[in-house]
Write a protein that holds these residues in place. Structure first.
Motif, PDB file in Angstrom:
ATOM      1  N   GLU A   1      -4.149  -0.137 -10.891  1.00 37.63           N
ATOM      2  CA  GLU A   1      -3.834  -0.635  -9.539  1.00 37.63           C
ATOM      3  C   GLU A   1      -4.289   0.308  -8.431  1.00 37.63           C
ATOM      4  O   GLU A   1      -4.485  -0.090  -7.293  1.00 37.63           O
ATOM      5  CB  GLU A   1      -2.324  -0.863  -9.402  1.00 37.63           C
ATOM      6  CG  GLU A   1      -1.873  -2.061 -10.224  1.00 37.63           C
ATOM      7  CD  GLU A   1      -0.413  -2.375 -10.021  1.00 37.63           C
ATOM      8  OE1 GLU A   1       0.189  -1.866  -9.062  1.00 37.63           O
ATOM      9  OE2 GLU A   1       0.116  -3.132 -10.853  1.00 37.63           O
ATOM     10  N   GLY A   2      -4.442   1.596  -8.745  1.00 40.37           N
ATOM     11  CA  GLY A   2      -4.903   2.538  -7.731  1.00 40.37           C
ATOM     12  C   GLY A   2      -3.995   3.745  -7.580  1.00 40.37           C
ATOM     13  O   GLY A   2      -2.941   3.828  -8.207  1.00 40.37           O
TER      14      GLY A   2
ATOM     15  N   ILE B   1      -4.477   9.449   1.336  1.00 41.51           N
ATOM     16  CA  ILE B   1      -5.709   8.802   0.869  1.00 41.51           C
ATOM     17  C   ILE B   1      -5.338   7.901  -0.293  1.00 41.51           C
ATOM     18  O   ILE B   1      -4.845   8.388  -1.325  1.00 41.51           O
ATOM     19  CB  ILE B   1      -6.756   9.839   0.415  1.00 41.51           C
ATOM     20  CG1 ILE B   1      -7.185  10.682   1.616  1.00 41.51           C
ATOM     21  CG2 ILE B   1      -7.948   9.154  -0.226  1.00 41.51           C
ATOM     22  CD1 ILE B   1      -8.145  11.785   1.287  1.00 41.51           C
ATOM     23  N   SER B   2      -5.520   6.581  -0.113  1.00 42.74           N
ATOM     24  CA  SER B   2      -5.170   5.688  -1.220  1.00 42.74           C
ATOM     25  C   SER B   2      -6.348   4.797  -1.563  1.00 42.74           C
ATOM     26  O   SER B   2      -7.165   4.472  -0.708  1.00 42.74           O
ATOM     27  CB  SER B   2      -3.936   4.877  -0.869  1.00 42.74           C
ATOM     28  OG  SER B   2      -4.177   4.111   0.273  1.00 42.74           O
ATOM     29  N   ASP B   3      -6.423   4.488  -2.826  1.00 43.07           N
ATOM     30  CA  ASP B   3      -7.501   3.604  -3.292  1.00 43.07           C
ATOM     31  C   ASP B   3      -6.901   2.542  -4.194  1.00 43.07           C
ATOM     32  O   ASP B   3      -5.761   2.674  -4.637  1.00 43.07           O
ATOM     33  CB  ASP B   3      -8.566   4.431  -4.032  1.00 43.07           C
ATOM     34  CG  ASP B   3      -8.028   5.108  -5.260  1.00 43.07           C
ATOM     35  OD1 ASP B   3      -7.646   4.421  -6.215  1.00 43.07           O
ATOM     36  OD2 ASP B   3      -7.954   6.383  -5.253  1.00 43.07           O
ATOM     37  N   ASN B   4      -7.692   1.475  -4.437  1.00 43.26           N
ATOM     38  CA  ASN B   4      -7.227   0.471  -5.404  1.00 43.26           C
ATOM     39  C   ASN B   4      -8.113   0.512  -6.642  1.00 43.26           C
ATOM     40  O   ASN B   4      -8.537  -0.495  -7.161  1.00 43.26           O
ATOM     41  CB  ASN B   4      -7.151  -0.925  -4.765  1.00 43.26           C
ATOM     42  CG  ASN B   4      -8.484  -1.334  -4.143  1.00 43.26           C
ATOM     43  OD1 ASN B   4      -9.441  -0.541  -4.171  1.00 43.26           O
ATOM     44  ND2 ASN B   4      -8.571  -2.525  -3.608  1.00 43.26           N
ATOM     45  N   GLY B   5      -8.347   1.789  -7.069  1.00 47.74           N
ATOM     46  CA  GLY B   5      -9.234   2.029  -8.212  1.00 47.74           C
ATOM     47  C   GLY B   5      -8.528   1.952  -9.557  1.00 47.74           C
ATOM     48  O   GLY B   5      -7.543   1.225  -9.719  1.00 47.74           O
ATOM     49  N   ILE B   6      -9.015   2.796 -10.470  1.00 43.75           N
ATOM     50  CA  ILE B   6      -8.563   2.684 -11.875  1.00 43.75           C
ATOM     51  C   ILE B   6      -7.110   3.146 -12.055  1.00 43.75           C
ATOM     52  O   ILE B   6      -6.443   2.775 -12.996  1.00 43.75           O
ATOM     53  CB  ILE B   6      -9.487   3.465 -12.845  1.00 43.75           C
ATOM     54  CG1 ILE B   6      -9.463   4.975 -12.520  1.00 43.75           C
ATOM     55  CG2 ILE B   6     -10.898   2.919 -12.817  1.00 43.75           C
ATOM     56  CD1 ILE B   6     -10.118   5.820 -13.596  1.00 43.75           C
ATOM     57  N   GLY B   7      -6.618   3.961 -11.161  1.00 36.66           N
ATOM     58  CA  GLY B   7      -5.235   4.446 -11.249  1.00 36.66           C
ATOM     59  C   GLY B   7      -5.054   5.465 -12.375  1.00 36.66           C
ATOM     60  O   GLY B   7      -5.972   5.739 -13.152  1.00 36.66           O
ATOM     61  N   ILE B   8      -3.867   6.038 -12.444  1.00 35.41           N
ATOM     62  CA  ILE B   8      -3.594   7.097 -13.449  1.00 35.41           C
ATOM     63  C   ILE B   8      -2.346   6.699 -14.229  1.00 35.41           C
ATOM     64  O   ILE B   8      -1.345   6.242 -13.643  1.00 35.41           O
ATOM     65  CB  ILE B   8      -3.385   8.465 -12.767  1.00 35.41           C
ATOM     66  CG1 ILE B   8      -4.638   8.839 -11.964  1.00 35.41           C
ATOM     67  CG2 ILE B   8      -3.059   9.547 -13.779  1.00 35.41           C
ATOM     68  CD1 ILE B   8      -4.410   9.918 -10.934  1.00 35.41           C
TER      69      ILE B   8
ATOM     70  N   SER C   1     -13.020   4.420  -8.122  1.00 31.44           N
ATOM     71  CA  SER C   1     -12.792   3.070  -7.586  1.00 31.44           C
ATOM     72  C   SER C   1     -13.813   2.098  -8.155  1.00 31.44           C
ATOM     73  O   SER C   1     -14.929   2.502  -8.522  1.00 31.44           O
ATOM     74  CB  SER C   1     -12.909   3.090  -6.063  1.00 31.44           C
ATOM     75  OG  SER C   1     -11.736   3.623  -5.515  1.00 31.44           O
ATOM     76  N   TYR C   2     -13.430   0.826  -8.251  1.00 30.32           N
ATOM     77  CA  TYR C   2     -14.375  -0.205  -8.689  1.00 30.32           C
ATOM     78  C   TYR C   2     -15.203  -0.625  -7.480  1.00 30.32           C
ATOM     79  O   TYR C   2     -14.778  -0.458  -6.326  1.00 30.32           O
ATOM     80  CB  TYR C   2     -13.615  -1.436  -9.212  1.00 30.32           C
ATOM     81  CG  TYR C   2     -12.665  -1.104 -10.336  1.00 30.32           C
ATOM     82  CD1 TYR C   2     -13.150  -0.741 -11.594  1.00 30.32           C
ATOM     83  CD2 TYR C   2     -11.289  -1.187 -10.141  1.00 30.32           C
ATOM     84  CE1 TYR C   2     -12.268  -0.449 -12.624  1.00 30.32           C
ATOM     85  CE2 TYR C   2     -10.410  -0.905 -11.161  1.00 30.32           C
ATOM     86  CZ  TYR C   2     -10.900  -0.534 -12.393  1.00 30.32           C
ATOM     87  OH  TYR C   2     -10.048  -0.245 -13.393  1.00 30.32           O
TER      88      TYR C   2
ATOM     89  N   ILE D   1     -10.785   2.031   0.362  1.00 31.62           N
ATOM     90  CA  ILE D   1     -10.160   3.360   0.410  1.00 31.62           C
ATOM     91  C   ILE D   1      -9.553   3.515   1.796  1.00 31.62           C
ATOM     92  O   ILE D   1     -10.240   3.324   2.810  1.00 31.62           O
ATOM     93  CB  ILE D   1     -11.189   4.473   0.139  1.00 31.62           C
ATOM     94  CG1 ILE D   1     -11.723   4.345  -1.310  1.00 31.62           C
ATOM     95  CG2 ILE D   1     -10.563   5.853   0.357  1.00 31.62           C
ATOM     96  CD1 ILE D   1     -12.938   5.195  -1.588  1.00 31.62           C
ATOM     97  N   PHE D   2      -8.244   3.808   1.829  1.00 33.01           N
ATOM     98  CA  PHE D   2      -7.560   3.992   3.116  1.00 33.01           C
ATOM     99  C   PHE D   2      -7.325   5.470   3.341  1.00 33.01           C
ATOM    100  O   PHE D   2      -6.833   6.169   2.446  1.00 33.01           O
ATOM    101  CB  PHE D   2      -6.209   3.263   3.122  1.00 33.01           C
ATOM    102  CG  PHE D   2      -6.355   1.773   3.025  1.00 33.01           C
ATOM    103  CD1 PHE D   2      -6.509   1.000   4.165  1.00 33.01           C
ATOM    104  CD2 PHE D   2      -6.340   1.133   1.791  1.00 33.01           C
ATOM    105  CE1 PHE D   2      -6.650  -0.375   4.075  1.00 33.01           C
ATOM    106  CE2 PHE D   2      -6.476  -0.238   1.701  1.00 33.01           C
ATOM    107  CZ  PHE D   2      -6.639  -1.003   2.842  1.00 33.01           C
TER     108      PHE D   2
END
Ligand code: ADP
Length: 655
Positions: free
Chosen positions: A611-612, A552-559, A531-532, A537-538
């Motif tokens: 987007e995560g 578990i979801s994040d708005n990080g770098i995504g895949i 994550s940035y 983080i939910f």
């Protein structure tokens, strides 16, 4: 164009084609070539059919053959001849011109010569089957071409001479008619040449009387060999017929009988060089074609040597013990049994081909299955070898990992001891600060080493199917909440907000507490790692009747989408070593998947690059009977957190 007009046009076209075809046939009929065939006898006369067949064969059935029968066997008087003449004249006047005339046998030749000018003026004439010497001379004088009929007496006698070595009576049975006088002469002419034989002659009387029959019965195979020449018939009852004489000879003569006529072969006669009326017809047809194509150039007389044929009856040869080597090579052998293969050739060949086809298919299938089995055996052996090698590797890795864990654990406990000792000193002292700082670094890296070792041991266990669940009924809500709360210091360190939410306050279900904790820590650790700063983080817990969902979801770098399907594979890391911004070994998610599946659950991932990511764990809700809750409780929660999140550096108070 209207449909009506089209139909009318089509109708006229069809009619025109039909008329054209009809006209064509008519033209063909008008142009039909025809030949007048005058036979001395009637259709029932034995030679007639063969002569006609030979003629048609040569003319390729391209000519219409009009046959007229003189019946001169029975009617020899001039009155009858005149009637025949008048009838023929009438027919000729009302019938278009013939391309050629064939005169078959002596009577027809005589008639043709006599009425040549009045009936057949300018029509080419060819004779056939003429045997009386005086008639042949007459035809020659008239410059006519044709085919002569004559018995091959000398050739047949020479053959008899070659077959029989011992002295025998050579008996000629023949009619004493003027027409056959020369044959009797020919026979006796050879007497001096074939001196080992005693030449005899039995005359065929007009009727087969006892005297004649007795003469026949006296002949025997030891002393006699017979040549039979068919008696000429020149009037009603004046001689016996071919078939009758055949019958009489076969019934009364026990000696071997040779003949000069093919018709005699069906009964008991052996054969010889026989008169062949089919061949005569063919030769006459050839003469006609030659005359019609090239015009009448010069006279051609076909002699009997060119039409008579060596012919034998297979069974009569056998019953008289005459080997086929003794007869001329080009002989026709009638009644020869057709070999089985030739008779059933049409049946045998396709059957054979089908059979060979089937055998080939069966062989191919056998070969294929043998090959398949062999390659399967090779594959199976290779699989066993690979499994052995893999087990050995897993054992080795597992052993090494266990061996590594002990020194790491000692290092870890030593740091704890040192930490305890140093706690007694002034914590603000610079030297103490440096020692604390280094102890933190040692602790963190020991935890990272331990995490890696634990993961390697787990992967090896999973690969070898040695992983078991230690199920206990737990309140998973507090378990998960506690775990989420435990990572907060790490999240804060990266400036991240962690939001936990649940739709139930309590949910008891059977889980392997330690494994579930590791699953959640792993997912949270990844969410923090990827994550940035200032990200969110939910962690949502949703319980339904039969399922627990933890998202578990994040708005990080995504895949990247292309990597989604492989993300749960062992050692899979999206970034390569050079571009990696985070620590890790790429085995965490594979362990997550295995642990979740051990619980009969599933793990899903949705993600978009930039987007995560959202990881969803789905576990079936069930309770175990044997409540072992707290029995095996492992109070190593904090230790686990530190180990699982050891990839993330946290500043401690002492840093
Ligand atoms: P690692 O120990 O490398 O984290 P994991 O198996 O846990 O191994 O993860 C495999 C890879 O999946 C990571 O290296 C990373 O590239 C990707 N990944 C896992 N979780 C996330 C996430 N929340 N966001 C982005 N990438 C992730």
């Amino acid at each position: 164009m209207t449909t009506m007009k089209k139909t009318i046009l089509l109708f006229y076209t069809v009619i025109s084609i039909l008329i054209a075809l009809f006209m064509q046939n008519k033209v063909y009929a008008d142009n039909e070539k025809s030949i007048l065939f005058i036979s001395s006898y009637t259709p029932s006369f034995i030679s007639f059919n063969d002569q006609l067949k030979g003629l048609n064969y040569c003319l390729n059935n391209n000519y219409h053959i009009q046959v007229e029968y003189m019946n001169s066997e029975k009617f020899t008087d001039e009155k009858h001849e005149l009637h025949f003449y008048n009838l023929l004249k009438l027919k000729l006047e009302n019938y278009k011109n013939f391309d050629a005339v064939v005169l078959a046998d002596d009577a027809a030749l005589n008639f043709g010569i006599k009425y040549k000018n009045s009936l057949f003026k300018d029509i080419p004439i060819v004779f056939l089957g003429v045997s009386e010497e005086k008639n042949i001379v007459k035809a020659k004088n008239e410059n006519m071409s044709g085919v002569v009929e004559y018995s091959s007496i000398s050739e047949t006698l020479n053959l008899i001479h070659n077959i029989y070595n011992n002295n025998k009576n050579l008996v000629l049975i023949a009619g004493n008619h003027i027409k056959y006088k020369h044959e009797i002469n020919d026979f006796f002419k050879l007497q001096s040449k074939l001196s080992k034989f005693n030449f005899k002659y039995i005359e065929i009387p007009p009727k087969a009387d006892d005297e004649f029959l007795n003469k026949l019965r006296n002949l025997n195979s030891k002393d006699d060999v017979v040549l039979f020449v068919y008696p000429y018939r020149d009037g009603i009852g004046r001689s016996i017929s071919i078939l009758e004489s055949n019958d009489i000879i076969s019934k009364n003569v026990s000696a071997p009988v040779y003949t000069t006529l093919s018709y005699n072969l069906e009964n008991s006669m052996i054969g010889g060089k026989v008169i062949c009326h089919f061949e005569q017809g063919k030769k006459a047809g050839k003469l006609i074609l030659d005359i019609l194509e090239n015009g009448y150039t010069n006279q051609r007389i076909i002699t009997y040597e060119n039409t008579n044929t060596w012919m034998f009856n297979y069974y009569n040869l056998k019953s008289n013990v005459i080997h086929t080597d003794l007869i001329p090579k080009d002989s026709i052998i009638i009644n020869k049994p057709i070999p089985f293969f030739v008779t059933y050739k049409k049946l045998i060949i396709p059957t054979l081909i089908t059979f060979i086809g089937f055998i080939s298919i069966i062989l191919a299938l056998i070969m294929y299955s043998v090959k398949k089995r062999k390659s399967e055996e090779v594959l199976y052996k290779a699989k066993l070898l690979a499994e052995d090698a893999n087990n050995a590797k897993n054992n080795f890795i597992s052993n090494i990992s266990h061996e590594l864990r002990t020194p790491v654990a000692i290092i870890y406990s030593s740091t704890q001891l040192l930490r305890k000792l140093i706690s007694k000193y002034d914590q603000q002292n610079e030297k103490v600060k440096i020692i604390n700082n280094n102890l933190n670094i040692i602790t963190q890296n020991s935890n990272r080493l331990l995490r890696l070792i634990n993961n390697i041991i787990d992967v090896a266990k999973i690969d070898s199917d040695f992983t078991n669940l230690n199920l206990t009924n737990e309140n998973v809500v507090s378990l998960i909440e506690d775990t989420v709360l435990s990572v907060l210091p790490y999240a804060e360190e990266k400036n991240l907000e962690v939001i936990f939410d649940t739709n139930v306050e309590e949910l008891i279900m059977a889980v392997d507490k330690e494994k579930l904790e590791r699953v959640i820590l792993n997912l949270l650790s990844n969410a923090i790692k990827f994550s940035y700063s200032k990200g969110k983080i939910f962690a949502n817990l949703i319980a339904t009747d039969d399922k627990l969902k933890f998202i578990i979801s994040d708005n990080g770098i995504g895949i990247d989408e292309k990597n989604l399907s492989k993300i749960f594979d062992k050692f899979m890391q999206v970034d390569n070593l050079l571009t990696r911004r985070n620590e890790g070994s790429g085995i965490g998610l594979s362990i997550v998947k295995s642990f979740v599946e051990l619980h009969n659950g599933n793990v899903y991932l949705t993600s978009k690059l930039g987007e995560g990511s959202t990881f969803t764990i789905e576990l079936p809700i069930k309770i175990i009977d044997d409540d072992l809750n707290n029995a095996n409780e492992i109070n190593a929660h904090d230790v686990n957190v530190n180990i699982e999140l050891s990839d993330i550096y946290v500043k401690r108070d002492s840093d």
